[in-house]
Design a protein around this motif. Sequence first.
Motif, PDB file in Angstrom:
ATOM      1  N   ASP A 178       0.851  -1.193   0.000  1.00 58.92           N
ATOM      2  CA  ASP A 178       0.000   0.000   0.000  1.00 58.92           C
ATOM      3  C   ASP A 178       0.881   1.234   0.000  1.00 58.92           C
ATOM      4  OD1 ASP A 178      -2.579  -1.268   0.246  1.00 58.92           O
ATOM      5  OD2 ASP A 178      -2.045  -1.720   2.326  1.00 58.92           O
ATOM      6  N   LEU A 179       0.322   2.329  -0.463  1.00 57.12           N
ATOM      7  CA  LEU A 179       1.027   3.604  -0.358  1.00 57.12           C
ATOM      8  C   LEU A 179       1.005   4.067   1.090  1.00 57.12           C
ATOM      9  CD1 LEU A 179      -0.405   5.472  -3.476  1.00 57.12           C
ATOM     10  CD2 LEU A 179       1.928   4.631  -3.168  1.00 57.12           C
ATOM     11  N   PRO A 180       2.021   4.767   1.533  1.00 55.43           N
ATOM     12  CA  PRO A 180       1.989   5.328   2.886  1.00 55.43           C
ATOM     13  C   PRO A 180       0.825   6.305   3.010  1.00 55.43           C
ATOM     14  CG  PRO A 180       4.140   5.664   1.854  1.00 55.43           C
ATOM     15  CD  PRO A 180       3.236   5.088   0.813  1.00 55.43           C
ATOM     16  N   PRO A 181       0.339   6.538   4.224  1.00 55.32           N
ATOM     17  CA  PRO A 181      -0.757   7.498   4.389  1.00 55.32           C
ATOM     18  C   PRO A 181      -0.343   8.892   3.919  1.00 55.32           C
ATOM     19  CG  PRO A 181      -0.176   6.479   6.503  1.00 55.32           C
ATOM     20  CD  PRO A 181       0.775   5.957   5.480  1.00 55.32           C
ATOM     21  N   TRP A 182      -1.305   9.634   3.404  1.00 56.99           N
ATOM     22  CA  TRP A 182      -1.077  11.016   2.964  1.00 56.99           C
ATOM     23  C   TRP A 182      -0.759  11.854   4.193  1.00 56.99           C
ATOM     24  CZ3 TRP A 182      -0.850  13.443  -1.710  1.00 56.99           C
ATOM     25  CH2 TRP A 182      -0.955  14.820  -1.732  1.00 56.99           C
TER      26      TRP A 182
END
Length: 82
Positions: free
Chosen positions: A6-10
């Motif tokens: 997953d992408l890291p949190p914004w």
Amino acid sequence: PAGLLDLPPWNDALVHDAARRLMPQIQPYLELGRFHSLLPPDLAFLAALAQIDLPRLETLYQTATLVSPPAGLRLRLLSLLE
């Protein structure tokens, strides 16, 4: 290297920090107008930041899906790193 699931949190603070740091490389690709260089630095940065449209970028980031390549392709891609 292991792939991301997953992408890291914004993170707004990190994004604004990165925008400030990368703005000299980004500005030539933005349509800022011929008088942009005459603006005071803080105002010039805010005008460029408005062109980047961070709320839209955040929406795209939040909806992005990471795709892992099939095992054979992954091995071939990793061999390019060697």
